[in-house]
Motif scaffolding. Structure first.
Motif, PDB file in Angstrom:
ATOM      1  N   UNK A   1       0.718 -12.946   0.137  1.00  0.00           N
ATOM      2  CA  UNK A   1       0.584 -11.511   0.376  1.00  0.00           C
ATOM      3  C   UNK A   1      -0.671 -10.990  -0.313  1.00  0.00           C
ATOM      4  N   UNK A   2      -1.550 -10.376   0.471  1.00  0.00           N
ATOM      5  CA  UNK A   2      -2.741  -9.774  -0.110  1.00  0.00           C
ATOM      6  C   UNK A   2      -2.372  -8.495  -0.836  1.00  0.00           C
ATOM      7  N   UNK A   3      -3.030  -8.236  -1.949  1.00  0.00           N
ATOM      8  CA  UNK A   3      -2.764  -7.044  -2.749  1.00  0.00           C
ATOM      9  C   UNK A   3      -3.986  -6.131  -2.789  1.00  0.00           C
ATOM     10  N   UNK A   4      -4.889  -6.299  -1.809  1.00  0.00           N
ATOM     11  CA  UNK A   4      -6.152  -5.561  -1.816  1.00  0.00           C
ATOM     12  C   UNK A   4      -6.321  -4.815  -0.502  1.00  0.00           C
ATOM     13  N   UNK A   5      -6.747  -3.551  -0.611  1.00  0.00           N
ATOM     14  CA  UNK A   5      -7.027  -2.724   0.549  1.00  0.00           C
ATOM     15  C   UNK A   5      -8.478  -2.264   0.489  1.00  0.00           C
ATOM     16  N   UNK A   6      -9.095  -2.138   1.645  1.00  0.00           N
ATOM     17  CA  UNK A   6     -10.430  -1.564   1.727  1.00  0.00           C
ATOM     18  C   UNK A   6     -10.365  -0.350   2.625  1.00  0.00           C
ATOM     19  N   UNK A   7     -10.883   0.779   2.137  1.00  0.00           N
ATOM     20  CA  UNK A   7     -10.897   2.014   2.921  1.00  0.00           C
ATOM     21  C   UNK A   7     -12.138   2.800   2.527  1.00  0.00           C
ATOM     22  N   UNK A   8     -12.913   3.218   3.516  1.00  0.00           N
ATOM     23  CA  UNK A   8     -14.181   3.875   3.211  1.00  0.00           C
ATOM     24  C   UNK A   8     -15.040   2.955   2.355  1.00  0.00           C
ATOM     25  N   UNK A   9     -15.607   3.501   1.273  1.00  0.00           N
ATOM     26  CA  UNK A   9     -16.368   2.651   0.356  1.00  0.00           C
ATOM     27  C   UNK A   9     -15.564   2.332  -0.907  1.00  0.00           C
ATOM     28  N   UNK A  10     -14.239   2.309  -0.762  1.00  0.00           N
ATOM     29  CA  UNK A  10     -13.333   1.998  -1.859  1.00  0.00           C
ATOM     30  C   UNK A  10     -12.696   0.628  -1.654  1.00  0.00           C
ATOM     31  N   UNK A  11     -12.439  -0.050  -2.751  1.00  0.00           N
ATOM     32  CA  UNK A  11     -11.573  -1.230  -2.740  1.00  0.00           C
ATOM     33  C   UNK A  11     -10.423  -0.949  -3.701  1.00  0.00           C
ATOM     34  N   UNK A  12      -9.207  -1.141  -3.209  1.00  0.00           N
ATOM     35  CA  UNK A  12      -8.011  -0.782  -3.970  1.00  0.00           C
ATOM     36  C   UNK A  12      -7.163  -2.033  -4.185  1.00  0.00           C
ATOM     37  N   UNK A  13      -6.793  -2.281  -5.426  1.00  0.00           N
ATOM     38  CA  UNK A  13      -5.991  -3.449  -5.798  1.00  0.00           C
ATOM     39  C   UNK A  13      -4.643  -2.996  -6.345  1.00  0.00           C
ATOM     40  N   UNK A  14      -3.585  -3.670  -5.927  1.00  0.00           N
ATOM     41  CA  UNK A  14      -2.265  -3.446  -6.512  1.00  0.00           C
ATOM     42  C   UNK A  14      -2.055  -4.442  -7.654  1.00  0.00           C
ATOM     43  N   UNK A  15      -1.627  -3.925  -8.807  1.00  0.00           N
ATOM     44  CA  UNK A  15      -1.340  -4.756  -9.972  1.00  0.00           C
ATOM     45  C   UNK A  15       0.152  -4.622 -10.248  1.00  0.00           C
ATOM     46  N   UNK A  16       0.932  -5.583  -9.773  1.00  0.00           N
ATOM     47  CA  UNK A  16       2.391  -5.473  -9.810  1.00  0.00           C
ATOM     48  C   UNK A  16       2.931  -6.058 -11.113  1.00  0.00           C
ATOM     49  N   UNK A  17       3.759  -5.260 -11.785  1.00  0.00           N
ATOM     50  CA  UNK A  17       4.431  -5.751 -12.988  1.00  0.00           C
ATOM     51  C   UNK A  17       5.851  -6.215 -12.667  1.00  0.00           C
ATOM     52  N   UNK A  18       6.566  -5.430 -11.877  1.00  0.00           N
ATOM     53  CA  UNK A  18       7.911  -5.816 -11.439  1.00  0.00           C
ATOM     54  C   UNK A  18       8.153  -5.253 -10.041  1.00  0.00           C
ATOM     55  N   UNK A  19       8.882  -5.999  -9.231  1.00  0.00           N
ATOM     56  CA  UNK A  19       9.425  -5.476  -7.967  1.00  0.00           C
ATOM     57  C   UNK A  19      10.860  -5.953  -7.919  1.00  0.00           C
ATOM     58  N   UNK A  20      11.808  -5.006  -8.074  1.00  0.00           N
ATOM     59  CA  UNK A  20      13.157  -5.423  -8.403  1.00  0.00           C
ATOM     60  C   UNK A  20      14.167  -4.328  -8.059  1.00  0.00           C
ATOM     61  N   UNK A  21      15.440  -4.702  -8.062  1.00  0.00           N
ATOM     62  CA  UNK A  21      16.489  -3.703  -7.900  1.00  0.00           C
ATOM     63  C   UNK A  21      16.447  -2.739  -9.080  1.00  0.00           C
ATOM     64  N   UNK A  22      16.790  -1.484  -8.810  1.00  0.00           N
ATOM     65  CA  UNK A  22      16.650  -0.473  -9.850  1.00  0.00           C
ATOM     66  C   UNK A  22      17.918   0.340 -10.073  1.00  0.00           C
ATOM     67  N   UNK A  23      18.413   1.006  -9.031  1.00  0.00           N
ATOM     68  CA  UNK A  23      19.540   1.921  -9.213  1.00  0.00           C
ATOM     69  C   UNK A  23      20.215   2.149  -7.864  1.00  0.00           C
ATOM     70  N   UNK A  24      21.549   2.304  -7.838  1.00  0.00           N
ATOM     71  CA  UNK A  24      22.227   2.609  -6.576  1.00  0.00           C
ATOM     72  C   UNK A  24      21.635   3.859  -5.917  1.00  0.00           C
ATOM     73  N   UNK A  25      21.450   3.782  -4.610  1.00  0.00           N
ATOM     74  CA  UNK A  25      20.820   4.884  -3.875  1.00  0.00           C
ATOM     75  C   UNK A  25      21.573   6.190  -4.069  1.00  0.00           C
ATOM     76  N   UNK A  26      22.895   6.130  -4.046  1.00  0.00           N
ATOM     77  CA  UNK A  26      23.680   7.360  -4.156  1.00  0.00           C
ATOM     78  C   UNK A  26      23.606   7.964  -5.546  1.00  0.00           C
ATOM     79  N   UNK A  27      23.268   7.149  -6.541  1.00  0.00           N
ATOM     80  CA  UNK A  27      23.069   7.680  -7.894  1.00  0.00           C
ATOM     81  C   UNK A  27      21.670   8.258  -8.057  1.00  0.00           C
TER      82      UNK A  27
END
Length: 292
Positions: A1-27
């Protein structure tokens, strides 16, 4: 999975620390009903936004934006060595996931010119500082750290009533090191970076817009946490200090960018986290854009 986007004259990088379950939706979304959740669960599961047990899946990440002139980090995530007893996945964390993600994107700590915080909640300021010799020191030694004045003043007042740990360990040490700039909403960096006030989640919450002459990209921070809130902007999170204002801000933001080419970079949507805002009935959707 690429974590880099290019738009206009910008380059944008995602720096992921965690991607995980968090909290019940109804809560997490107090106004959400079981029936509405059931109706939307199929597409949310397909998007990786909820698990089989109706627990929301969130990404915790920073964005690094390279403009023609500067390298800017937006929202510094969770951090290590910090006492967060209410969040076991964050408490006294010692892993190297964030630093590895930075390195994988091609950055050293010295490369960051500015650190900008949409607001000063715990998961948006953590890597502002790191523990060195028993002291909290700025993580990015060459960076100026930008804090919105309204937001900074609010948390200064709250911290005066009772200690606010992330403010004490991740904001004040930056101020004491003379690395902070407390800025008003008319602040800009060159012709590429501007502030967009987006109050509600916190009183001084701000988004950041990037691009020369137009908003090629916007960092939305916590004005929305899950894609369900684009479909139903009236659904505010339990963490919003002013839920009614947050809902008004969210709809206004989504209307502003609906059917434009602006890349909306969300703080917590599951990967790929960034997309274009499109109208969907009385609500909206954030249509994922392929990175690369």
């Amino acid at each position: 999975m690429s974590l880099k986007f290019s738009v206009g004259d910008l380059t944008i990088h995602r720096i992921i620390e965690q991607e995980t379950t968090f909290m019940p939706a109804l809560e997490m979304l107090p106004e959400l009903t079981g029936a509405l959740l059931a109706e939307n669960k199929p597409w949310m599961q397909k998007a990786g936004a909820i698990d089989d047990s109706d627990v929301l899946i969130l990404c915790f990440q920073s964005y690094i934006v390279e403009t023609p002139h500067h390298t800017i980090l937006v929202d510094s995530c969770i951090g290590n060595d910090k006492p967060r007893p209410l969040r076991p996945k964050w408490n006294m964390k010692t892993d190297d996931s964030y630093m590895r993600a930075l390195a994988a994107a091609g950055f050293s700590l010295n490369d960051i010119d500015f650190v900008m915080c949409t607001h000063l909640h715990v998961d948006h300021v953590g890597w502002n500082t790191r523990l060195e010799g028993g002291r909290w020191v700025p993580t990015f030694p060459n960076a100026r750290y930008l804090f919105g004045k309204h937001e900074f003043d609010y948390w200064t007042e709250q911290n005066g009533k009772a200690p606010v740990p992330p403010f004490v360990d991740s904001v004040l040490p930056v101020v004491e090191a003379n690395k902070a700039e407390i800025v008003r909403n008319d602040y800009a960096i060159g012709d590429h970076v501007r502030i967009l006030p987006t109050p509600g989640h916190t009183p001084g919450h701000i988004a950041f817009t990037f691009g020369r002459g137009k908003d090629d990209a916007v960092m939305s921070g916590d004005l929305m946490h899950t894609p369900l809130q684009t479909y139903y902007p009236e659904l505010s999170a339990k963490f919003d200090i002013d839920p009614a204002q947050a809902a008004t801000t969210r709809r206004s933001f989504l209307e502003r960018y609906c059917d434009t080419d602006t890349l909306c970079c969300t703080a917590h949507f599951p990967s790929p986290s960034a997309g274009k805002i499109r109208r969907r009935g009385n609500g909206f959707s954030c249509e994922a854009v392929a990175a690369g």
